[in-house]
Design an enzyme around this catalytic site. Structure first.
Site, short mmCIF file in Angstrom:
data_model
loop_
_atom_site.label_atom_id
_atom_site.label_comp_id
_atom_site.label_asym_id
_atom_site.label_seq_id
_atom_site.Cartn_x
_atom_site.Cartn_y
_atom_site.Cartn_z
N CYS A 2 0.10 0.31 1.20
CA CYS A 2 0.88 -0.75 1.81
C CYS A 2 1.03 -0.42 3.29
O CYS A 2 0.84 0.73 3.70
CB CYS A 2 2.28 -0.87 1.21
SG CYS A 2 2.34 -1.20 -0.56
N TYR A 81 4.07 3.28 -1.26
CA TYR A 81 3.56 4.44 -1.99
C TYR A 81 3.48 5.65 -1.06
O TYR A 81 3.20 5.53 0.14
CB TYR A 81 2.17 4.13 -2.56
CG TYR A 81 2.12 4.18 -4.08
CD1 TYR A 81 3.05 3.49 -4.83
CD2 TYR A 81 1.15 4.92 -4.74
CE1 TYR A 81 3.01 3.53 -6.22
CE2 TYR A 81 1.10 4.96 -6.13
CZ TYR A 81 2.04 4.26 -6.86
OH TYR A 81 2.00 4.31 -8.23
N ASN A 176 1.17 4.80 4.17
CA ASN A 176 1.31 5.69 3.02
C ASN A 176 1.10 7.13 3.45
O ASN A 176 1.41 7.48 4.59
CB ASN A 176 0.32 5.26 1.93
CG ASN A 176 0.36 3.77 1.68
OD1 ASN A 176 -0.56 3.05 2.05
ND2 ASN A 176 1.42 3.28 1.08
N ARG A 229 -4.83 2.41 8.88
CA ARG A 229 -3.98 1.22 8.88
C ARG A 229 -2.74 1.43 9.74
O ARG A 229 -2.27 0.50 10.42
CB ARG A 229 -3.60 0.85 7.44
CG ARG A 229 -4.74 0.21 6.67
CD ARG A 229 -4.32 -0.27 5.28
NE ARG A 229 -4.19 0.82 4.33
CZ ARG A 229 -3.06 1.31 3.87
NH1 ARG A 229 -1.91 0.78 4.28
NH2 ARG A 229 -3.03 2.30 3.01
#
Length: 318
Positions: A2, A81, A176, A229
């Site tokens: 995420c 997570y 994460n 990310r």
């Protein structure tokens, strides 16, 4: 997997947004938990039946759970997570003088009982996150959390071997694993990134020009791992013009998170399942609204508190 961001308007109206990337099909329902809806927590003998109302996408397990949400006081939070790094208290080591919460329960309890980041920091002193198996995913989920209040202050909470660690979320980014400190160190690899394109350069009398615009982003990672990310979301956030109002704020956040969206088929787990962005949510603190977009739609749906039913004792599904 995420990614979450915080964003604000020019006049300091704040928002928390996140992608929900998961390899188990959630099929969430939009819900409001009214003030007197009995919230059940595994280690508590009695349900919490007097609390703040909460708005968010909900998954029905043995009870309703939210992975992100906003409460009636403008406190928002999201669960992400934290594979291989989350560490919880064993059920054999419980301190009876503290509040025990399972990992998937922590966000819900915070939104039910806290108004501000300061409230969370005080609560944390009296909370233990206890190892609690979840049938739906056949394991104890490894998690960490991000919270934002109406002032715009944001914190990250990570359950580590030395207890719950709290970090000021000054960058407004969370992904994460690895841990937050590692991500901060990794940013040093990308401080050359720029919104501005490079000019021509002459080498031994020969002039070289970049190919079009965007040369300042050369080296921006394009893969779907959490470190990449994190960096990509940070760059997109830094280069986004501050919007004028909450509606434009949601639109701006959607464009930032589009850069880290995971299409179906791009990531296949070792179980052979697809890890993809099942929904994206935008938690607007100025108008106490929960916006979301599901995978199969480009439409962003807006939901607000139903104040005519906010004192009821049954969950309200939209």
């Amino acid at each position: 997997m995420c990614t979450s961001i915080t964003l604000k308007t020019k006049n300091n109206q704040h928002l928390l947004a996140r992608t929900m990337d998961f390899s188990f099909e959630l099929e969430p329902e939009m819900a409001m938990m009214p003030r007197h809806y009995p919230m059940n927590f595994h280690f508590m003998e009695q349900p919490l039946a007097d609390h703040y109302a909460i708005l968010g996408l909900s998954k029905k397990l043995n009870t309703h759970f939210m992975a992100d949400g906003v409460n009636e006081k403008g406190l928002s939070g999201a669960t992400l997570y934290f594979e291989d790094y989350a560490h919880y208290i064993s059920q054999d080591d419980i301190d009876e003088n503290k509040i025990q919460l399972g990992p998937i329960e922590f966000l819900m309890y915070v939104l039910a009982t806290c108004e501000t980041i300061e409230n969370i920091i005080e609560l944390e002193k009296n909370v233990q996150i206890v190892d609690l198996f979840v049938d739906f995913i056949q394991r104890t989920p490894p998690l960490h959390w991000v919270f934002v209040d109406q002032s715009g202050r944001s914190i990250i909470i990570e359950p580590r071997t030395d207890g719950l660690r709290i970090f000021e979320n000054n960058l407004g980014i969370l992904a994460n694993s690895p841990d937050y400190e590692w991500h901060l160190t990794n940013i040093r690899n990308y401080i050359n990134l720029s919104q501005s394109s490079y000019g021509p350069k002459t080498i031994y009398g020969q002039e070289f020009k970049p190919f079009g615009q965007g040369s300042g982003t050369f080296g921006l990672p394009g893969d779907l791992t959490p470190p990449s990310r994190f960096v990509r979301a940070l760059y997109s956030k830094l280069s986004t013009k501050l919007p004028d109002n909450p509606t434009d704020l949601v639109i701006a956040a959607s464009h930032v998170l589009n850069s880290v969206d995971i299409p179906k088929g791009s990531v296949v787990t070792q179980r052979g399942t697809l890890d993809y962005t099942q929904y994206t949510s935008y938690l607007s603190l100025s108008d106490l609204a929960y916006y979301y977009r599901l995978y199969n739609s480009f439409e962003i749906v807006k939901c607000t508190f139903d104040y005519d039913r906010i004192d009821e004792d049954e969950i309200i599904l939209y």
